[in-house]
Design a protein around this motif. Sequence first.
Motif, PDB file in Angstrom:
ATOM      1  N   GLY A 175     -13.677  -0.267   4.424  1.00 23.36           N
ATOM      2  CA  GLY A 175     -13.107   1.047   4.704  1.00 23.36           C
ATOM      3  C   GLY A 175     -12.615   1.743   3.449  1.00 23.36           C
ATOM      4  N   GLU A 176     -12.183   2.970   3.603  1.00 24.27           N
ATOM      5  CA  GLU A 176     -11.666   3.725   2.462  1.00 24.27           C
ATOM      6  C   GLU A 176     -10.303   3.181   2.036  1.00 24.27           C
ATOM      7  OE1 GLU A 176     -11.586   7.857   3.388  1.00 24.27           O
ATOM      8  OE2 GLU A 176     -13.757   8.012   3.664  1.00 24.27           O
ATOM      9  N   PRO A 177     -10.024   3.197   0.731  1.00 24.08           N
ATOM     10  CA  PRO A 177      -8.736   2.698   0.238  1.00 24.08           C
ATOM     11  C   PRO A 177      -7.560   3.471   0.825  1.00 24.08           C
ATOM     12  CG  PRO A 177     -10.295   2.980  -1.561  1.00 24.08           C
ATOM     13  CD  PRO A 177     -10.912   3.626  -0.357  1.00 24.08           C
ATOM     14  N   LEU A 178      -6.503   2.749   1.102  1.00 22.90           N
ATOM     15  CA  LEU A 178      -5.267   3.347   1.609  1.00 22.90           C
ATOM     16  C   LEU A 178      -4.248   3.373   0.476  1.00 22.90           C
ATOM     17  CD1 LEU A 178      -5.086   1.401   5.007  1.00 22.90           C
ATOM     18  CD2 LEU A 178      -6.032   3.686   4.601  1.00 22.90           C
ATOM     19  N   ASP A 179      -3.663   4.538   0.243  1.00 21.93           N
ATOM     20  CA  ASP A 179      -2.711   4.723  -0.856  1.00 21.93           C
ATOM     21  C   ASP A 179      -1.304   4.809  -0.291  1.00 21.93           C
ATOM     22  OD1 ASP A 179      -1.235   5.443  -3.044  1.00 21.93           O
ATOM     23  OD2 ASP A 179      -2.288   7.320  -3.439  1.00 21.93           O
ATOM     24  N   PHE A 180      -0.444   3.887  -0.716  1.00 21.72           N
ATOM     25  CA  PHE A 180       0.925   3.866  -0.208  1.00 21.72           C
ATOM     26  C   PHE A 180       1.948   4.164  -1.303  1.00 21.72           C
ATOM     27  CE2 PHE A 180      -1.378   0.984   2.730  1.00 21.72           C
ATOM     28  CZ  PHE A 180      -1.225   1.740   3.888  1.00 21.72           C
ATOM     29  N   THR A 181       1.507   4.795  -2.385  1.00 20.67           N
ATOM     30  CA  THR A 181       2.445   5.096  -3.471  1.00 20.67           C
ATOM     31  C   THR A 181       3.520   6.083  -3.037  1.00 20.67           C
ATOM     32  OG1 THR A 181       0.895   6.789  -4.313  1.00 20.67           O
ATOM     33  CG2 THR A 181       0.793   4.587  -5.312  1.00 20.67           C
ATOM     34  N   ARG A 182       3.273   6.803  -1.948  1.00 22.03           N
ATOM     35  CA  ARG A 182       4.293   7.736  -1.448  1.00 22.03           C
ATOM     36  C   ARG A 182       5.541   7.003  -0.961  1.00 22.03           C
ATOM     37  NH1 ARG A 182       0.312   7.090   2.272  1.00 22.03           N
ATOM     38  NH2 ARG A 182       0.818   6.780   4.481  1.00 22.03           N
ATOM     39  N   TYR A 183       5.435   5.702  -0.793  1.00 27.59           N
ATOM     40  CA  TYR A 183       6.565   4.915  -0.298  1.00 27.59           C
ATOM     41  C   TYR A 183       7.285   4.152  -1.406  1.00 27.59           C
ATOM     42  CZ  TYR A 183       4.734   5.719   4.411  1.00 27.59           C
ATOM     43  OH  TYR A 183       4.294   6.293   5.587  1.00 27.59           O
ATOM     44  N   VAL A 184       6.996   4.467  -2.655  1.00 27.72           N
ATOM     45  CA  VAL A 184       7.636   3.766  -3.776  1.00 27.72           C
ATOM     46  C   VAL A 184       9.162   3.798  -3.610  1.00 27.72           C
ATOM     47  CG1 VAL A 184       8.102   3.846  -6.254  1.00 27.72           C
ATOM     48  CG2 VAL A 184       5.769   4.128  -5.413  1.00 27.72           C
ATOM     49  N   GLY A 185       9.763   2.627  -3.748  1.00 27.97           N
ATOM     50  CA  GLY A 185      11.212   2.516  -3.572  1.00 27.97           C
ATOM     51  C   GLY A 185      11.610   2.140  -2.159  1.00 27.97           C
ATOM     52  N   GLY A 186      10.635   2.096  -1.262  1.00 25.84           N
ATOM     53  CA  GLY A 186      10.962   1.802   0.137  1.00 25.84           C
ATOM     54  C   GLY A 186      10.663   0.386   0.551  1.00 25.84           C
ATOM     55  N   GLU A 187      10.490  -0.509  -0.434  1.00 29.08           N
ATOM     56  CA  GLU A 187      10.107  -1.877  -0.092  1.00 29.08           C
ATOM     57  C   GLU A 187      11.184  -2.663   0.651  1.00 29.08           C
ATOM     58  OE1 GLU A 187      11.472  -1.763  -4.401  1.00 29.08           O
ATOM     59  OE2 GLU A 187      10.113  -0.622  -3.119  1.00 29.08           O
ATOM     60  N   ASN A 188      12.406  -2.151   0.673  1.00 26.28           N
ATOM     61  CA  ASN A 188      13.476  -2.839   1.398  1.00 26.28           C
ATOM     62  C   ASN A 188      13.768  -2.202   2.755  1.00 26.28           C
ATOM     63  OD1 ASN A 188      14.016  -4.815  -0.621  1.00 26.28           O
ATOM     64  ND2 ASN A 188      15.103  -3.258  -1.811  1.00 26.28           N
ATOM     65  N   SER A 189      12.978  -1.217   3.123  1.00 26.96           N
ATOM     66  CA  SER A 189      13.144  -0.562   4.423  1.00 26.96           C
ATOM     67  C   SER A 189      12.223  -1.212   5.454  1.00 26.96           C
ATOM     68  CB  SER A 189      12.812   0.929   4.308  1.00 26.96           C
ATOM     69  OG  SER A 189      12.680   1.515   5.595  1.00 26.96           O
ATOM     70  N   LYS A 190      12.798  -1.792   6.479  1.00 24.83           N
ATOM     71  CA  LYS A 190      11.995  -2.435   7.514  1.00 24.83           C
ATOM     72  C   LYS A 190      11.092  -1.427   8.210  1.00 24.83           C
ATOM     73  CE  LYS A 190      15.179  -6.260   8.546  1.00 24.83           C
ATOM     74  NZ  LYS A 190      15.995  -6.912   9.595  1.00 24.83           N
ATOM     75  N   ALA A 191      11.592  -0.221   8.387  1.00 23.78           N
ATOM     76  CA  ALA A 191      10.802   0.811   9.056  1.00 23.78           C
ATOM     77  C   ALA A 191       9.574   1.189   8.237  1.00 23.78           C
ATOM     78  CB  ALA A 191      11.666   2.046   9.322  1.00 23.78           C
ATOM     79  N   ILE A 192       9.760   1.327   6.916  1.00 21.93           N
ATOM     80  CA  ILE A 192       8.636   1.683   6.048  1.00 21.93           C
ATOM     81  C   ILE A 192       7.635   0.539   5.976  1.00 21.93           C
ATOM     82  CG2 ILE A 192       7.979   2.115   3.648  1.00 21.93           C
ATOM     83  CD1 ILE A 192      10.478   3.830   3.372  1.00 21.93           C
ATOM     84  N   LEU A 193       8.126  -0.688   5.823  1.00 20.21           N
ATOM     85  CA  LEU A 193       7.225  -1.842   5.765  1.00 20.21           C
ATOM     86  C   LEU A 193       6.398  -1.959   7.042  1.00 20.21           C
ATOM     87  CD1 LEU A 193       9.532  -4.555   4.131  1.00 20.21           C
ATOM     88  CD2 LEU A 193       7.698  -3.249   3.045  1.00 20.21           C
ATOM     89  N   ARG A 194       7.031  -1.707   8.180  1.00 24.35           N
ATOM     90  CA  ARG A 194       6.296  -1.785   9.440  1.00 24.35           C
ATOM     91  C   ARG A 194       5.294  -0.640   9.556  1.00 24.35           C
ATOM     92  NH1 ARG A 194       3.791  -4.862  11.937  1.00 24.35           N
ATOM     93  NH2 ARG A 194       5.492  -6.294  11.492  1.00 24.35           N
TER      94      ARG A 194
END
Length: 224
Positions: A175-194
Amino acid sequence: MWYLLFKYVLIGPILRILGRPSVVGGENLPRTGPVIVAGNHLTVVDSFFLVLLVRRRVTFIAKSEYFTGTGIKGAALRWFYYAAGQVPVDRSGAAASAPALETAKALLRQGNLWAVYPEGTRSPDGRLYKGKTGLARVAIETGAPVVPVVMRGTLRFNPVGSRMWRPSKVSMVVGEPLDFTRYVGGENSKAILRAVTDEVMAALSDLSGQEYVDVYAATIKDSA
């Protein structure tokens, strides 16, 4: 060297003859730079075809117990796992996933390709199960794109519980690559990780056509 022998001389030719594999969407996989390949997981041979069909070196992370066997069998298994692109990591202790995730981040920061099955285990019934969020944490912290890759036909080729490979057409869909750089800094947010994990699983479901189940596969296996 062993990886190349595994891919082109020892196991690869057998897989090509028996599986007649094809690739759809191969142009979606970056040729260079850090990449996370997220796959569905139907049977053991998924990993073999992934190594065979991806032009870059594929690296998985495996439990260190796979590499500590003794005798001829232990030595053979160690060779096999190393040759297949597996990296041993001690995943014992309270935070069992932490060493694996740190190893994955180090691999990506060196510009490598890391392959992972977000479900955490093989599907017990051919459906696609809820993904674990470790992949999301690594993707956010490293900025590496996530490329969804699904295998089709591997369950017929290598039915669960069978040690025999059966001639059957296998295909890999990228599939096409998925870019999650918009979430930089959110690695400790359970909502963002989910949210990141669910987006990856939705892409895998769309590519594979598998029915999605919002439960961890391990939970189903434990209750069986």
